[in-house]
Design a protein around this motif. Structure first.
Motif, short mmCIF file in Angstrom:
data_model
loop_
_atom_site.label_atom_id
_atom_site.label_comp_id
_atom_site.label_asym_id
_atom_site.label_seq_id
_atom_site.Cartn_x
_atom_site.Cartn_y
_atom_site.Cartn_z
N LYS A 147 0.81 -1.21 0.00
CA LYS A 147 0.00 0.00 0.00
C LYS A 147 0.85 1.27 0.00
N GLY A 148 0.25 2.33 -0.53
CA GLY A 148 0.82 3.66 -0.39
C GLY A 148 1.95 4.00 -1.34
N LEU A 149 2.57 5.15 -1.07
CA LEU A 149 3.60 5.69 -1.96
C LEU A 149 4.75 4.73 -2.19
N LEU A 150 5.21 4.05 -1.14
CA LEU A 150 6.34 3.14 -1.27
C LEU A 150 5.93 1.68 -1.12
N GLN A 151 4.63 1.41 -1.31
CA GLN A 151 4.12 0.04 -1.36
C GLN A 151 4.63 -0.82 -0.21
N VAL A 152 4.15 -0.49 0.98
CA VAL A 152 4.54 -1.19 2.20
C VAL A 152 3.39 -2.10 2.64
N ILE A 153 3.70 -3.35 2.96
CA ILE A 153 2.66 -4.24 3.47
C ILE A 153 2.42 -3.94 4.96
N ASP A 154 1.24 -4.27 5.46
CA ASP A 154 0.88 -3.92 6.83
C ASP A 154 1.85 -4.43 7.89
N PRO A 155 2.30 -5.68 7.83
CA PRO A 155 3.24 -6.15 8.87
C PRO A 155 4.53 -5.33 8.90
N THR A 156 5.03 -4.96 7.71
CA THR A 156 6.26 -4.16 7.67
C THR A 156 5.99 -2.75 8.19
N PHE A 157 4.85 -2.19 7.83
CA PHE A 157 4.50 -0.85 8.29
C PHE A 157 4.42 -0.82 9.81
#
Length: 257
Positions: free
Chosen positions: A207-217
């Protein structure tokens, strides 16, 4: 204690009158001298005057925090529940901090509340006096602007705000490195989502500008930023925090990561 005054007595004109008061108790008498007059010219007994208490100023509601090693504005704002977060803390203390909110040193005293310090105004020149003559005091030369730094609500502003947050937390990264990866990952769309790769198939789409998955975020979320992975600044700072841990810096990322 003042020395006793030496006064000449005249028994004919200024006798010291004394009376004896007898208190009878079974035939015995207790004589108590009563002084009914003072000698002429005797120094009056000093009067002890209790001064009225000075007006007590209301205690300031401002709270002072002394910076210790390892602290940042965002950490202090979070730990001390500062209304408005680190931006409000910086705005209030900018004269003491300077232009870079990431550079706060141990021992620095910060106000956690209260109005920012304002630049003093030049005194009004008296009637008939021109300030150009030098007779009117000039405004203080070390006045410091107290307006908080603002950012535009676009890709440029998001990156610049993220860089300032990263500087406070010691997260490496450059404008160019962040911009390059954003363009590759999302073309600058903060609502971008990948619903077709392996992460999406596993139920954790990027997701988002730098395509981060929820667990990583969640694992690399930077305190003081939004907990919404679509928030531009939160997304950038979490991704850069992850890249710094995995690759040394977002600047070292030149492909999918």
């Amino acid at each position: 204690m003042p020395a006793e005054g030496k006064h000449r007595r005249n028994s004919r004109t200024s006798p010291l009158a004394r009376r004896l008061v007898a208190l009878g108790t079974g035939g015995a008498a207790l004589a108590l001298p009563l002084i009914t007059a003072t000698t002429a010219g005797a120094t009056p007994a000093p009067q002890h005057i209790t001064a009225a208490p000075a007006a007590v100023h209301a205690a300031s509601h401002r709270v002072i925090h002394v910076v210790v090693k390892g602290e940042s504005l965002s950490k202090i704002a979070r730990d001390r529940s500062v209304s408005g977060g680190w931006k409000a803390l910086y705005k209030t203390n900018r004269p003491a901090i300077g232009d870079n909110p990431s550079l706060i040193h141990p021992g620095l005293k910060l106000k956690l509340s209260g109005k920012p310090v304002s630049a003093p105004k030049a005194p009004k020149a008296p009637s008939g006096t021109s300030s150009a003559t030098g007779n009117t005091p000039a405004a203080t030369t070390d006045a410091i602007e107290t307006v908080a730094k603002s950012y535009t609500n676009d890709l440029d502003g998001w990156i610049r705000e993220a860089l300032d947050v990263m500087a406070q937390h010691g997260i490496p990264g450059s404008y160019d490195g962040i911009h390059r990866n954003i363009i590759r990952e999302s073309s600058g769309n903060p609502r971008a989502i990948n619903n077709w790769d392996s992460n999406a198939a596993a139920g954790t789409p990027s997701k988002g500008l730098l395509q981060v998955i929820d667990p990583t975020f969640q694992a690399y979320h930077v305190s003081g930023t939004s907990t919404d992975p679509y928030d531009p600044v939160a997304n950038i700072t979490a991704a850069c925090n992850y890249a710094a841990d995995r690759y040394g810096s977002i600047d070292n990322v030149n492909g999918p990561y």
